[in-house]
Design a protein around this motif. Structure first.
Motif, PDB file in Angstrom:
ATOM      1  N   LEU A 104      57.089 -52.021  12.775  1.00 40.40           N
ATOM      2  CA  LEU A 104      56.000 -52.797  13.388  1.00 40.40           C
ATOM      3  C   LEU A 104      56.226 -52.991  14.888  1.00 40.40           C
ATOM      4  N   SER A 105      57.462 -53.305  15.281  1.00 39.02           N
ATOM      5  CA  SER A 105      57.731 -53.515  16.710  1.00 39.02           C
ATOM      6  C   SER A 105      57.574 -52.210  17.486  1.00 39.02           C
ATOM      7  N   MET A 106      57.970 -51.084  16.869  1.00 40.05           N
ATOM      8  CA  MET A 106      57.812 -49.793  17.544  1.00 40.05           C
ATOM      9  C   MET A 106      56.343 -49.381  17.621  1.00 40.05           C
ATOM     10  N   LEU A 107      55.573 -49.683  16.559  1.00 44.43           N
ATOM     11  CA  LEU A 107      54.131 -49.382  16.603  1.00 44.43           C
ATOM     12  C   LEU A 107      53.447 -50.216  17.681  1.00 44.43           C
ATOM     13  N   LEU A 108      53.896 -51.471  17.842  1.00 47.70           N
ATOM     14  CA  LEU A 108      53.348 -52.316  18.916  1.00 47.70           C
ATOM     15  C   LEU A 108      53.664 -51.691  20.268  1.00 47.70           C
ATOM     16  N   GLY A 109      54.909 -51.242  20.436  1.00 50.22           N
ATOM     17  CA  GLY A 109      55.276 -50.579  21.682  1.00 50.22           C
ATOM     18  C   GLY A 109      54.459 -49.318  21.912  1.00 50.22           C
ATOM     19  N   LYS A 110      54.192 -48.576  20.833  1.00 49.46           N
ATOM     20  CA  LYS A 110      53.403 -47.338  20.948  1.00 49.46           C
ATOM     21  C   LYS A 110      51.955 -47.645  21.338  1.00 49.46           C
ATOM     22  N   GLU A 111      51.403 -48.735  20.792  1.00 48.83           N
ATOM     23  CA  GLU A 111      50.039 -49.128  21.155  1.00 48.83           C
ATOM     24  C   GLU A 111      49.954 -49.506  22.627  1.00 48.83           C
ATOM     25  N   ILE A 112      50.962 -50.221  23.100  1.00 50.65           N
ATOM     26  CA  ILE A 112      50.983 -50.589  24.516  1.00 50.65           C
ATOM     27  C   ILE A 112      51.082 -49.340  25.381  1.00 50.65           C
ATOM     28  N   SER A 113      51.855 -48.349  24.905  1.00 57.09           N
ATOM     29  CA  SER A 113      52.031 -47.119  25.683  1.00 57.09           C
ATOM     30  C   SER A 113      50.732 -46.332  25.813  1.00 57.09           C
ATOM     31  N   ASN A 114      49.808 -46.519  24.843  1.00 49.12           N
ATOM     32  CA  ASN A 114      48.517 -45.814  24.906  1.00 49.12           C
ATOM     33  C   ASN A 114      47.657 -46.300  26.069  1.00 49.12           C
ATOM     34  N   ILE A 115      47.921 -47.517  26.523  1.00 49.20           N
ATOM     35  CA  ILE A 115      47.157 -48.083  27.638  1.00 49.20           C
ATOM     36  C   ILE A 115      47.693 -47.570  28.968  1.00 49.20           C
ATOM     37  N   LEU A 116      48.986 -47.216  28.971  1.00 49.20           N
ATOM     38  CA  LEU A 116      49.647 -46.820  30.203  1.00 49.20           C
ATOM     39  C   LEU A 116      49.718 -45.305  30.349  1.00 49.20           C
ATOM     40  N   ASP A 117      50.020 -44.874  31.562  1.00 53.74           N
ATOM     41  CA  ASP A 117      50.339 -43.473  31.795  1.00 53.74           C
ATOM     42  C   ASP A 117      51.614 -43.144  31.014  1.00 53.74           C
ATOM     43  N   PRO A 118      51.680 -41.950  30.370  1.00 50.87           N
ATOM     44  CA  PRO A 118      52.853 -41.611  29.547  1.00 50.87           C
ATOM     45  C   PRO A 118      54.188 -41.800  30.271  1.00 50.87           C
ATOM     46  N   LYS A 119      54.258 -41.392  31.536  1.00 50.27           N
ATOM     47  CA  LYS A 119      55.501 -41.537  32.292  1.00 50.27           C
ATOM     48  C   LYS A 119      55.823 -43.006  32.522  1.00 50.27           C
ATOM     49  N   GLU A 120      54.783 -43.792  32.872  1.00 49.69           N
ATOM     50  CA  GLU A 120      54.983 -45.226  33.091  1.00 49.69           C
ATOM     51  C   GLU A 120      55.457 -45.911  31.812  1.00 49.69           C
ATOM     52  N   ALA A 121      54.860 -45.510  30.676  1.00 47.23           N
ATOM     53  CA  ALA A 121      55.240 -46.100  29.396  1.00 47.23           C
ATOM     54  C   ALA A 121      56.701 -45.805  29.067  1.00 47.23           C
ATOM     55  N   THR A 122      57.115 -44.557  29.325  1.00 51.36           N
ATOM     56  CA  THR A 122      58.505 -44.169  29.051  1.00 51.36           C
ATOM     57  C   THR A 122      59.476 -44.960  29.919  1.00 51.36           C
ATOM     58  N   VAL A 123      59.151 -45.080  31.208  1.00 50.22           N
ATOM     59  CA  VAL A 123      60.018 -45.823  32.132  1.00 50.22           C
ATOM     60  C   VAL A 123      60.070 -47.298  31.749  1.00 50.22           C
ATOM     61  N   LEU A 124      58.911 -47.878  31.389  1.00 48.61           N
ATOM     62  CA  LEU A 124      58.867 -49.282  30.997  1.00 48.61           C
ATOM     63  C   LEU A 124      59.684 -49.508  29.728  1.00 48.61           C
ATOM     64  N   GLY A 125      59.503 -48.624  28.740  1.00 44.46           N
ATOM     65  CA  GLY A 125      60.253 -48.752  27.491  1.00 44.46           C
ATOM     66  C   GLY A 125      61.744 -48.622  27.716  1.00 44.46           C
ATOM     67  N   ALA A 126      62.128 -47.622  28.520  1.00 43.74           N
ATOM     68  CA  ALA A 126      63.543 -47.426  28.825  1.00 43.74           C
ATOM     69  C   ALA A 126      64.101 -48.635  29.573  1.00 43.74           C
ATOM     70  N   GLY A 127      63.285 -49.186  30.481  1.00 45.78           N
ATOM     71  CA  GLY A 127      63.711 -50.368  31.233  1.00 45.78           C
ATOM     72  C   GLY A 127      63.961 -51.562  30.329  1.00 45.78           C
ATOM     73  N   ILE A 128      63.059 -51.768  29.352  1.00 46.18           N
ATOM     74  CA  ILE A 128      63.236 -52.873  28.403  1.00 46.18           C
ATOM     75  C   ILE A 128      64.524 -52.689  27.609  1.00 46.18           C
ATOM     76  N   ILE A 129      64.762 -51.458  27.152  1.00 44.30           N
ATOM     77  CA  ILE A 129      65.971 -51.169  26.376  1.00 44.30           C
ATOM     78  C   ILE A 129      67.222 -51.451  27.210  1.00 44.30           C
ATOM     79  N   ILE A 130      67.212 -51.031  28.476  1.00 45.41           N
ATOM     80  CA  ILE A 130      68.367 -51.252  29.353  1.00 45.41           C
ATOM     81  C   ILE A 130      68.584 -52.743  29.595  1.00 45.41           C
ATOM     82  N   ILE A 131      67.499 -53.483  29.866  1.00 42.60           N
ATOM     83  CA  ILE A 131      67.608 -54.927  30.130  1.00 42.60           C
ATOM     84  C   ILE A 131      68.178 -55.651  28.912  1.00 42.60           C
ATOM     85  N   VAL A 132      67.659 -55.308  27.729  1.00 38.54           N
ATOM     86  CA  VAL A 132      68.178 -55.939  26.498  1.00 38.54           C
ATOM     87  C   VAL A 132      69.657 -55.605  26.330  1.00 38.54           C
ATOM     88  N   GLY A 133      70.020 -54.342  26.611  1.00 38.11           N
ATOM     89  CA  GLY A 133      71.415 -53.932  26.493  1.00 38.11           C
ATOM     90  C   GLY A 133      72.322 -54.706  27.434  1.00 38.11           C
TER      91      GLY A 133
END
Length: 219
Positions: free
Chosen positions: A52-81
């Protein structure tokens, strides 16, 4: 599906189950049991929470440019880490207060709290999942524990979904790995193993998240 992509999904599923492993080890040290059915329920909730959390992330990525979505997702993962590494390292430096926490548990009354009300308490201390102090996690208690563990990993899942990982495959891996790590954790749950692995598992998970985030951002 490339080999590296497959490895990243497995690593994400492993990281999503670090708390499950730590709970298994700590339960083992306190002689608390998680029966097979309860373990399956926890694994199912972990897998569904990851999905469910990944599907939510995927839905958000549909609103963004694919590259922006990837960078944002990677950024969230790094910040959490980074947050996990700092928090857990400080906890290790300050010393373990689990014995003090266990002394306080007997003074906490969960009888008047509903399922939703118990989840924050279990998030703070997983030993409170065994609210009847039977020494065994029942089916009802496993639902509370499963939700607490799943909520703890929501940010990871959202970031992974934004970064473009396959939600269904990762959720299946998370389910299988949860079954294994809780069982293994309980089996290994004695003082030596807890001190050497239990304390280090969370900071290590943070490091793995940082590596995954960097990989997704630049590869």
């Amino acid at each position: 599906m490339t080999k590296s992509y497959f490895i990243v999904m497995i690593l994400m599923a492993l990281v999503s189950n670090t708390d499950n492993f730590a709970v298994g080890i700590s339960y083992g040290t306190r002689k608390l049991l998680i029966p097979f059915v309860s373990n399956i329920i926890i694994a199912l909730i972990t897998g569904i929470g990851t999905l469910l959390s990944m599907l939510l992330g995927k839905e958000i990525s549909n609103i963004l440019d694919p590259k922006e979505a990837t960078v944002l997702g990677a950024g969230i993962i790094i910040i959490v880490g980074v947050f996990i590494v700092i928090k857990e390292t400080l906890r290790i430096i300050k010393g373990d207060k689990k014995d003090e926490d266990l002394k306080k548990i007997s003074n906490i009354n969960l009888d008047n709290l509903g399922i939703i009300g118990r989840i924050p308490k279990v998030l703070q201390n997983p030993f409170l999942a065994d609210w009847d102090f039977s020494g065994c996690i029942s089916i009802g208690e496993s639902v509370i524990l499963g939700f607490a563990l799943a909520l703890n990993n929501m940010a990871n899942g959202i970031g992974a979904g934004l970064a473009g990982l396959n939600p269904f495959a990762t959720a299946i891996f998370a389910f299988v790995i949860s079954l294994l790590v809780i069982w293994i954790g309980i089996k290994l749950g004695h003082d030596y193993i807890y001190n050497s692995l239990g304390k280090l598992s969370a900071p290590l998970a943070g490091v793995i998240l940082i590596i995954i985030g960097i990989y997704e951002m630049f590869c």
